[in-house]
Design a protein around this motif. Structure first.
Motif, PDB file in Angstrom:
ATOM      1  N   ALA A 128      46.077  49.755  27.938  1.00  0.00           N
ATOM      2  CA  ALA A 128      46.106  48.437  28.576  1.00  0.00           C
ATOM      3  C   ALA A 128      44.943  48.275  29.555  1.00  0.00           C
ATOM      4  O   ALA A 128      44.288  47.224  29.603  1.00  0.00           O
ATOM      5  N   LEU A 129      44.685  49.303  30.339  1.00  0.00           N
ATOM      6  CA  LEU A 129      43.581  49.250  31.300  1.00  0.00           C
ATOM      7  C   LEU A 129      42.233  49.163  30.590  1.00  0.00           C
ATOM      8  O   LEU A 129      41.339  48.423  31.020  1.00  0.00           O
ATOM      9  N   GLY A 130      42.110  49.901  29.482  1.00  0.00           N
ATOM     10  CA  GLY A 130      40.868  49.850  28.712  1.00  0.00           C
ATOM     11  C   GLY A 130      40.607  48.468  28.134  1.00  0.00           C
ATOM     12  O   GLY A 130      39.491  47.945  28.216  1.00  0.00           O
ATOM     13  N   LEU A 131      41.644  47.861  27.562  1.00  0.00           N
ATOM     14  CA  LEU A 131      41.500  46.513  27.013  1.00  0.00           C
ATOM     15  C   LEU A 131      41.167  45.506  28.104  1.00  0.00           C
ATOM     16  O   LEU A 131      40.370  44.586  27.908  1.00  0.00           O
ATOM     17  N   ASP A 132      41.793  45.697  29.269  1.00  0.00           N
ATOM     18  CA  ASP A 132      41.546  44.771  30.364  1.00  0.00           C
ATOM     19  C   ASP A 132      40.093  44.847  30.818  1.00  0.00           C
ATOM     20  O   ASP A 132      39.461  43.816  31.085  1.00  0.00           O
ATOM     21  N   ARG A 133      39.547  46.050  30.877  1.00  0.00           N
ATOM     22  CA  ARG A 133      38.152  46.198  31.304  1.00  0.00           C
ATOM     23  C   ARG A 133      37.198  45.530  30.310  1.00  0.00           C
ATOM     24  O   ARG A 133      36.175  44.948  30.709  1.00  0.00           O
ATOM     25  N   ILE A 134      37.555  45.598  29.024  1.00  0.00           N
ATOM     26  CA  ILE A 134      36.697  45.003  27.997  1.00  0.00           C
ATOM     27  C   ILE A 134      36.730  43.475  28.059  1.00  0.00           C
ATOM     28  O   ILE A 134      35.688  42.817  27.939  1.00  0.00           O
ATOM     29  N   THR A 135      37.934  42.921  28.247  1.00  0.00           N
ATOM     30  CA  THR A 135      38.076  41.456  28.190  1.00  0.00           C
ATOM     31  C   THR A 135      37.956  40.770  29.549  1.00  0.00           C
ATOM     32  O   THR A 135      37.799  39.555  29.608  1.00  0.00           O
ATOM     33  N   LEU A 136      38.009  41.532  30.624  1.00  0.00           N
ATOM     34  CA  LEU A 136      37.950  40.936  31.971  1.00  0.00           C
ATOM     35  C   LEU A 136      36.698  40.075  32.180  1.00  0.00           C
ATOM     36  O   LEU A 136      36.781  38.999  32.790  1.00  0.00           O
ATOM     37  N   PRO A 137      35.538  40.488  31.683  1.00  0.00           N
ATOM     38  CA  PRO A 137      34.346  39.647  31.864  1.00  0.00           C
ATOM     39  C   PRO A 137      34.426  38.295  31.153  1.00  0.00           C
ATOM     40  O   PRO A 137      33.609  37.407  31.432  1.00  0.00           O
ATOM     41  N   LEU A 138      35.399  38.125  30.236  1.00  0.00           N
ATOM     42  CA  LEU A 138      35.531  36.864  29.507  1.00  0.00           C
ATOM     43  C   LEU A 138      36.275  35.808  30.305  1.00  0.00           C
ATOM     44  O   LEU A 138      36.297  34.637  29.919  1.00  0.00           O
ATOM     45  N   THR A 139      36.922  36.208  31.404  1.00  0.00           N
ATOM     46  CA  THR A 139      37.709  35.251  32.182  1.00  0.00           C
ATOM     47  C   THR A 139      36.801  34.371  33.028  1.00  0.00           C
ATOM     48  O   THR A 139      35.781  34.817  33.547  1.00  0.00           O
ATOM     49  N   THR A 140      37.211  33.118  33.178  1.00  0.00           N
ATOM     50  CA  THR A 140      36.476  32.198  34.040  1.00  0.00           C
ATOM     51  C   THR A 140      36.971  32.309  35.476  1.00  0.00           C
ATOM     52  O   THR A 140      36.236  32.049  36.425  1.00  0.00           O
ATOM     53  N   GLY A 141      38.251  32.666  35.630  1.00  0.00           N
ATOM     54  CA  GLY A 141      38.833  32.824  36.949  1.00  0.00           C
ATOM     55  C   GLY A 141      40.055  33.717  36.898  1.00  0.00           C
ATOM     56  O   GLY A 141      40.663  33.891  35.835  1.00  0.00           O
ATOM     57  N   ILE A 142      40.422  34.291  38.035  1.00  0.00           N
ATOM     58  CA  ILE A 142      41.567  35.198  38.122  1.00  0.00           C
ATOM     59  C   ILE A 142      42.425  34.795  39.317  1.00  0.00           C
ATOM     60  O   ILE A 142      41.905  34.544  40.404  1.00  0.00           O
ATOM     61  N   ILE A 143      43.732  34.750  39.088  1.00  0.00           N
ATOM     62  CA  ILE A 143      44.700  34.532  40.168  1.00  0.00           C
ATOM     63  C   ILE A 143      45.531  35.804  40.302  1.00  0.00           C
ATOM     64  O   ILE A 143      45.964  36.368  39.298  1.00  0.00           O
ATOM     65  N   THR A 144      45.740  36.260  41.516  1.00  0.00           N
ATOM     66  CA  THR A 144      46.648  37.384  41.745  1.00  0.00           C
ATOM     67  C   THR A 144      47.772  36.919  42.666  1.00  0.00           C
ATOM     68  O   THR A 144      47.567  36.033  43.493  1.00  0.00           O
ATOM     69  N   VAL A 145      48.947  37.537  42.519  1.00  0.00           N
ATOM     70  CA  VAL A 145      50.103  37.107  43.311  1.00  0.00           C
ATOM     71  C   VAL A 145      50.207  37.848  44.642  1.00  0.00           C
ATOM     72  O   VAL A 145      51.160  37.642  45.391  1.00  0.00           O
ATOM     73  N   SER A 146      49.225  38.706  44.939  1.00  0.00           N
ATOM     74  CA  SER A 146      49.162  39.362  46.247  1.00  0.00           C
ATOM     75  C   SER A 146      47.734  39.822  46.492  1.00  0.00           C
ATOM     76  O   SER A 146      46.944  39.989  45.557  1.00  0.00           O
ATOM     77  N   GLN A 147      47.412  40.034  47.757  1.00  0.00           N
ATOM     78  CA  GLN A 147      46.084  40.534  48.099  1.00  0.00           C
ATOM     79  C   GLN A 147      45.903  41.955  47.589  1.00  0.00           C
ATOM     80  O   GLN A 147      44.800  42.359  47.210  1.00  0.00           O
ATOM     81  N   TYR A 148      46.997  42.711  47.569  1.00  0.00           N
ATOM     82  CA  TYR A 148      46.946  44.075  47.032  1.00  0.00           C
ATOM     83  C   TYR A 148      46.414  44.060  45.597  1.00  0.00           C
ATOM     84  O   TYR A 148      45.538  44.845  45.236  1.00  0.00           O
ATOM     85  N   LEU A 149      46.950  43.161  44.776  1.00  0.00           N
ATOM     86  CA  LEU A 149      46.506  43.079  43.388  1.00  0.00           C
ATOM     87  C   LEU A 149      45.083  42.539  43.287  1.00  0.00           C
ATOM     88  O   LEU A 149      44.329  42.932  42.397  1.00  0.00           O
ATOM     89  N   SER A 150      44.714  41.667  44.209  1.00  0.00           N
ATOM     90  CA  SER A 150      43.340  41.157  44.223  1.00  0.00           C
ATOM     91  C   SER A 150      42.346  42.297  44.416  1.00  0.00           C
ATOM     92  O   SER A 150      41.335  42.398  43.713  1.00  0.00           O
ATOM     93  N   ASP A 151      42.655  43.179  45.342  1.00  0.00           N
ATOM     94  CA  ASP A 151      41.778  44.330  45.592  1.00  0.00           C
ATOM     95  C   ASP A 151      41.726  45.249  44.374  1.00  0.00           C
ATOM     96  O   ASP A 151      40.659  45.781  44.027  1.00  0.00           O
ATOM     97  N   GLU A 152      42.886  45.424  43.739  1.00  0.00           N
ATOM     98  CA  GLU A 152      42.946  46.307  42.568  1.00  0.00           C
ATOM     99  C   GLU A 152      42.115  45.750  41.416  1.00  0.00           C
ATOM    100  O   GLU A 152      41.364  46.483  40.755  1.00  0.00           O
ATOM    101  N   VAL A 153      42.247  44.445  41.156  1.00  0.00           N
ATOM    102  CA  VAL A 153      41.497  43.828  40.063  1.00  0.00           C
ATOM    103  C   VAL A 153      39.994  43.830  40.377  1.00  0.00           C
ATOM    104  O   VAL A 153      39.166  44.056  39.489  1.00  0.00           O
ATOM    105  N   ALA A 154      39.647  43.603  41.621  1.00  0.00           N
ATOM    106  CA  ALA A 154      38.230  43.631  42.012  1.00  0.00           C
ATOM    107  C   ALA A 154      37.632  45.017  41.773  1.00  0.00           C
ATOM    108  O   ALA A 154      36.462  45.136  41.372  1.00  0.00           O
TER     109      ALA A 154
END
Length: 367
Positions: A128-154
């Motif tokens: 799941a993490l590998g797929l996310d890294r591959i497709t993450l650059p395709l997103t136009t924007g990202i919403i996270t439900v907490s600042q903790y997750l924002s830091d993790e995704v960044a």
């Protein structure tokens, strides 16, 4: 004023926090500006729940890497003349991000939880993490439900991230005493039982095993202790085996569509998560006036202010969890103080605020 068609894509094989979030968002969008659509990628109860109010379609993926649906999905999106795609979860991110890129549509992803802890096997988590890294650059924007997750995704390379906390609607306020007695009678819980309750998917990441271990320590001091676990999931049989092994009085209800109705039954609400994106159920417990003990992990400390709205403990530490529960159960004054603060705190997480903030993300991407 132009009206935009917004498509949400989600697995939908169960009804958890992410599914509840999506349904709440879709039902409360400004219909004068946005027309909501929903695609589920797993047959299950969520599509049936959404269909009465949202135009819903199921495209069943055979496995997490099933890209054979992509051509049909893209044709459906073209026919509906969708303007923006909003994805939730690994399966949806894979199909939705790739499809949006090929169709040259803006897309946004909401991250509800930590991918590293969402799966039963380390192999599935790595995939799941590998797929996310591959497709993450395709997103136009990202919403996270907490600042903790924002830091993790960044940290994984995510950009254009905005934190929007989940909103909580007021739960129906039935008579507290009546609800408490009625639920206990329905499930065979003694009137004089001291009920420690939790609500959530039965999954290792939710930490119910730790709660059982803590309850095993507590029952010597509180012989009328009774564990109430609401939810279903892949480790139900494991938990039931541990409960029997520990000789604990317990009630395991399975999934309840209106789980908040059980909250008045509880003397203490415990969320012993090992990982948690935000912990929306905590806001329901605050509304219903149930004191809280939870893990200091993920987005939980952004919701529950330690020693103010509830007590926070180290995740996975049964002894510390038992000690925190004891400090509330033995001190009614402390319990009342936590409840009073929590009853004011939940009002800061409104449905309207969540929806309007999400609509602003849509407008910025569509413009």
């Amino acid at each position: 004023m132009e009206k935009y068609k917004i498509l949400h894509i989600i697995g939908g094989g169960e009804i958890g926090g992410a599914e509840q979030h999506v349904l709440t968002l879709l039902e409360n969008l400004d219909r004068s500006r946005f027309s909501p659509y929903l695609i589920c990628l797993t047959p299950g109860p969520f599509a049936a729940l959404a269909e009465p109010t949202i135009q819903t379609q199921t495209f069943a993926m055979r496995h997490p890497l099933d890209l054979s649906l992509l051509p049909g999905l893209m044709r459906w999106i073209r026919r509906q003349d969708i303007d923006l795609i909003h994805t939730h979860g690994s399966r949806a991110n894979l199909l939705g991000r790739v499809g949006a890129k090929l169709l040259r549509l803006p897309n946004v992803t909401t991250v509800h939880s930590s991918l590293a802890h969402d799966y039963l096997s380390p192999r599935s988590a790595r995939l799941a993490l590998g797929l996310d890294r591959i497709t993450l650059p395709l997103t136009t924007g990202i919403i996270t439900v907490s600042q903790y997750l924002s830091d993790e995704v960044a940290s994984r390379g995510g950009k254009h991230i905005k934190t929007i906390y989940n909103g909580q609607a007021p739960v129906p306020q039935a008579d507290y005493s009546f609800s408490r007695n009625q639920f206990r009678k329905q499930w065979g819980i003694p009137d004089d039982a001291l009920v420690l309750g939790t609500i959530g998917r039965l999954h290792p990441t939710k930490g119910q095993i730790v709660l059982i271990q803590a309850a095993h320590q507590l029952i010597e001091k509180f012989p009328k202790l009774h564990l109430l676990m609401i939810g279903d999931g892949p480790i139900r049989s494991v938990l039931e085996s541990e409960l029997k092994k520990a000789s604990l009085p317990y009630t395991l209800t399975g999934y309840l569509p209106k789980a908040y109705e059980a909250l008045p039954t509880m003397d203490l609400f415990v969320l012993p998560s090992i990982s948690e994106g935000m912990g929306l159920v905590l806001l329901e417990a605050m509304q219903m006036g149930v004191p809280i003990v939870a893990s200091a992990v993920g987005g939980i400390p952004e919701v529950v202010r330690s020693e103010q709205d509830g007590l926070l403990v180290t995740p996975g530490n049964a002894a510390e969890l038992a000690q925190a529960c004891t400090s509330i159960l033995e001190n009614s004054g402390r319990a009342k103080s936590l409840v009073s603060s929590g009853n004011r705190r939940w009002l800061e997480f409104s449905i309207e605020g969540m929806v309007r903030a999400t609509e602003e993300v849509y407008k910025s991407l569509l413009s």
